[in-house]
Design a protein around this motif. Structure first.
Motif, PDB file in Angstrom:
ATOM      1  N   GLY A 174      39.055 -24.182 -42.792  1.00  0.00           N
ATOM      2  CA  GLY A 174      38.927 -24.492 -41.371  1.00  0.00           C
ATOM      3  C   GLY A 174      39.381 -25.898 -41.055  1.00  0.00           C
ATOM      4  N   LEU A 175      39.621 -26.163 -39.764  1.00  0.00           N
ATOM      5  CA  LEU A 175      40.026 -27.494 -39.328  1.00  0.00           C
ATOM      6  C   LEU A 175      38.837 -28.451 -39.361  1.00  0.00           C
ATOM      7  N   PRO A 176      39.084 -29.739 -39.608  1.00  0.00           N
ATOM      8  CA  PRO A 176      38.004 -30.731 -39.528  1.00  0.00           C
ATOM      9  C   PRO A 176      37.418 -30.764 -38.117  1.00  0.00           C
ATOM     10  N   ALA A 179      30.829 -34.440 -39.536  1.00  0.00           N
ATOM     11  CA  ALA A 179      32.005 -34.614 -38.688  1.00  0.00           C
ATOM     12  C   ALA A 179      33.045 -35.468 -39.400  1.00  0.00           C
ATOM     13  N   SER A 180      34.319 -35.166 -39.132  1.00  0.00           N
ATOM     14  CA  SER A 180      35.414 -35.919 -39.750  1.00  0.00           C
ATOM     15  C   SER A 180      35.850 -37.093 -38.899  1.00  0.00           C
ATOM     16  N   ALA A 181      35.455 -37.117 -37.632  1.00  0.00           N
ATOM     17  CA  ALA A 181      35.761 -38.226 -36.724  1.00  0.00           C
ATOM     18  C   ALA A 181      34.800 -38.124 -35.540  1.00  0.00           C
ATOM     19  N   ASN A 220      41.900 -28.224 -29.548  1.00  0.00           N
ATOM     20  CA  ASN A 220      42.517 -28.762 -30.764  1.00  0.00           C
ATOM     21  C   ASN A 220      43.127 -30.122 -30.457  1.00  0.00           C
ATOM     22  N   MET A 221      43.018 -31.012 -31.427  1.00  0.00           N
ATOM     23  CA  MET A 221      43.404 -32.399 -31.168  1.00  0.00           C
ATOM     24  C   MET A 221      44.047 -33.014 -32.401  1.00  0.00           C
ATOM     25  N   ASN A 222      44.952 -33.963 -32.164  1.00  0.00           N
ATOM     26  CA  ASN A 222      45.629 -34.704 -33.228  1.00  0.00           C
ATOM     27  C   ASN A 222      45.418 -36.189 -32.976  1.00  0.00           C
TER      28      ASN A 222
END
Length: 625
Positions: free
Chosen positions: A89-91, A115-117, A173-175
């Protein structure tokens, strides 16, 4: 307490009461929302002054907004919530609201929840600010150095848009992109470290000393090899004219109030004074100046590290004598350093400290330096945890692509994208040549230079060697084979001619060159008596019946005939020489005879007239009459 307050009032007056307005620059990175369509776009966000920003890199994830404790001021363990991403899965980027507690506490709780951020949405419409650490004196702030996730402050409007999308059940979704957070113009990174020799300022001083110790090795390697240009700096203040004669200024300043530093313990009645700190700061700045002039600027890291260990304030060794011992142990000229320091009591400017005060003022994209410690990389203030790994990543982000030193491409610092599917670039597996070049920010597909030979192409689908030496590298990409003790190549040094099968072979010259059967195709040994045998890349001819094969004439001749021809030729030469001798003898006899005749005639003419002589005499006589 009054003395401490009096000095703080003086410092406040210095910055705000005399018309000096500090310019604080908010360092930002890019935030790109890729879905849903209602929020999709590129936004700015402010980098927090804690945690570990991924300088030079990107982080892709999906946003979550807690249903309870939306300001993240309490541990999520209490409500048994986890934001740790599942395998595959995505962070998770945790979105929280501003207010009620420190930014760092929000980040700490988000990190503990997996959480990753962390994204902090502002609670009012205003320009972005930098999220900073709380005062180090706060007893609850012992987690500060443990925060490792990146953080970003976003605007209220963006936060509201994300919350609405999430409430509708849409995935956001975010970058997070830090690739352009630092300038990276060339192959050398210039960075400054604003520091202090004071070791009695609490956890911040302790973390600063630990950073210098841990980072020293990497810093010295980068500096020795010319990858970086490092400069240490020291903050000083000046005492306003009205307070120069006060007890506070006298104990905190040198050179009649021109250069000041706060009391280490914030207590004028004990320990070392601010002026002691200023002098030691000046000594460290002068040490760097002298070491840099001798082309050994990296010795500064040794001096500062050794001084912190050997001359701490708590052991009452924060003195000139102890500092001089450290300087002498490093082999630096102590006399030059003393000359650089000058007389702290003199009512004159100190060139080094005056330059330091000028450097505190922000220029270009860099803001004023007002807090310690501060790291400035390529004229941008570093935001985040003062940690060896994090700072190395930030410095590596300052190099132009493909110019990074090896330390930036190690497994501990970045992921080598060329290791997976060769990064999608061209490669020649047989020759172990690739167009994929690993960089700190990712990879580039660029045709290589191998052993001085330049390859040309797009780097993705093909690369072709060029130049006079191109056949030395992978045989220029042409066919080459060895067999029966012989080696043949289709490579031609002239790139314009490409690959061409050598004589005796046929094919495209790149993938294959097949042997030509000269015997079968009647290309050799055409004489009736000739016998042809094909070999790899060539042929052999022979003659039967005792005949000898002459390749240059493609014919067979008799070995005996060749002998007879040889003796005949010898006899011809002998007879020819004999004829020449006879002819020469005949000529010789003829000339001798002629000579003898003329001599005899001359002698006889003296005793008897010859017929032609008498006639001549008679003609003369008649003429006289």
């Amino acid at each position: 307490m009054r003395e401490k307050l009096g000095f703080l009032v003086a410092v406040w007056f210095l910055f705000y009461g005399v018309g000096v307005v500090g310019r604080f620059v908010v360092e930002k990175n890019s935030l790109k929302v890729t879905s849903p369509e209602s929020v999709k776009g590129v936004y700015e966000c402010a980098i927090g002054n804690f945690g570990v920003p991924q300088y030079g890199g990107t982080l892709i994830g999906t946003v979550a907004y807690p249903k309870a404790d939306q300001k993240a001021c309490k541990s999520f363990d209490d409500v048994d919530i986890s934001y740790k991403s599942r395998p595959g899965g995505l962070p998770t980027f945790l979105l929280v609201d501003r207010g009620d507690c420190y930014f760092t506490l929000k980040a700490w709780n988000a990190q503990n929840a997996g959480a990753s951020a962390i994204l902090v949405a502002d609670d009012k419409d205003e320009p972005l600010i930098t999220m900073d650490n709380p005062e180090e004196e706060n007893p609850e702030a012992d987690y500060l150095q443990k925060i490792t996730i990146p953080s970003a402050l976003i605007t209220k409007s963006l936060g509201d848009s994300i919350k609405k999308a999430l409430s509708r059940g849409e995935m956001v979704n975010m970058n997070l992109d830090w690739t352009e957070a630092l300038p990276h113009p060339d192959e050398r990174v210039e960075y400054e470290f604003w520091t202090n020799s004071n070791d009695e300022c609490g956890p911040k001083c302790d973390s600063q000393i630990d950073f210098v110790k841990n980072f020293k090795g990497a810093a010295q390697i980068l500096e020795r090899k010319g990858y970086t240009q490092f400069t240490p700096h020291y903050i000083t203040w000046y005492c306003p004219e009205a307070f120069i004669l006060s007890k506070q200024c006298k104990s905190q300043c040198i050179n009649r109030g021109r250069y000041c530093s706060p009391d280490p313990e914030q207590d004028f009645s004990r320990g070392y004074d601010g002026r002691d700190v200023v002098i030691q700061n000046l000594r460290q700045a002068c040490f760097y100046k002298v070491a840099n002039e001798s082309r050994k600027p990296w010795l500064w890291w040794d001096y500062v590290t050794d001084f912190a260990i050997r001359c701490p304030m708590k052991d009452k060794k924060y003195t000139k004598e102890c500092a001089d011992q450290v300087i002498q142990s490093l082999g630096v000229d102590l006399k030059k350093i003393d000359e650089c320091i000058g007389d702290p009591e003199a009512d004159v400017d100190n060139p080094v400290l005056k330059a330091e005060q000028d450097s505190q003022i922000g220029k270009g994209s860099r803001g004023d330096v007002t807090i310690l410690p501060t790291l400035v990389i390529n004229n941008r203030q570093y935001r985040g945890k003062l940690d060896k790994g994090a700072v190395i990543k930030a410095i590596c982000a300052g190099f132009k692509e493909t110019t990074e030193p090896a330390i930036c491409l190690s497994e501990d610092v970045e992921t080598n994208e060329c290791l997976e599917n060769n990064g999608g670039c061209w490669q020649d597996k047989a020759a172990n040549i690739t167009a994929c070049k690993d960089t700190f920010r990712g990879r580039v597909c660029e045709c290589p230079i191998v052993q001085g030979v330049k390859f040309f192409g797009d780097g993705y689908t093909h690369c072709e060697a060029s130049g006079a030496l191109r056949c030395e590298v992978n045989n220029g990409g042409c066919w080459k084979k060895s067999q029966d003790g012989r080696t043949y190549s289709a490579c031609i040094d002239d790139r314009a001619q490409g690959c061409k099968c050598p004589p005796g072979f046929k094919g495209d010259g790149v993938h294959i060159c097949e042997d030509v059967d000269e015997c079968k195709e009647k290309l050799a040994c055409q004489c009736p008596e000739c016998k042809c045998k094909n070999t790899w890349g060539s042929y052999e001819c022979s003659c039967g019946g005792g005949l000898l094969y002459m390749r240059e004439h493609d014919t067979c001749i008799s070995k005996d005939a060749n002998t007879e021809f040889g003796w005949s030729f010898v006899w011809i030469i002998i007879l020819g020489l004999a004829a020449v001798g006879v002819a020469g003898y005949a000529v010789y006899k003829y000339r001798i005879r002629r000579y003898m005749d003329s001599e005899i005639r001359a002698i006889m003419a003296q005793y008897m007239p010859l017929d032609n002589q008498s006639e001549a005499t008679n003609r003369v006589s008649h003429g006289d009459v």
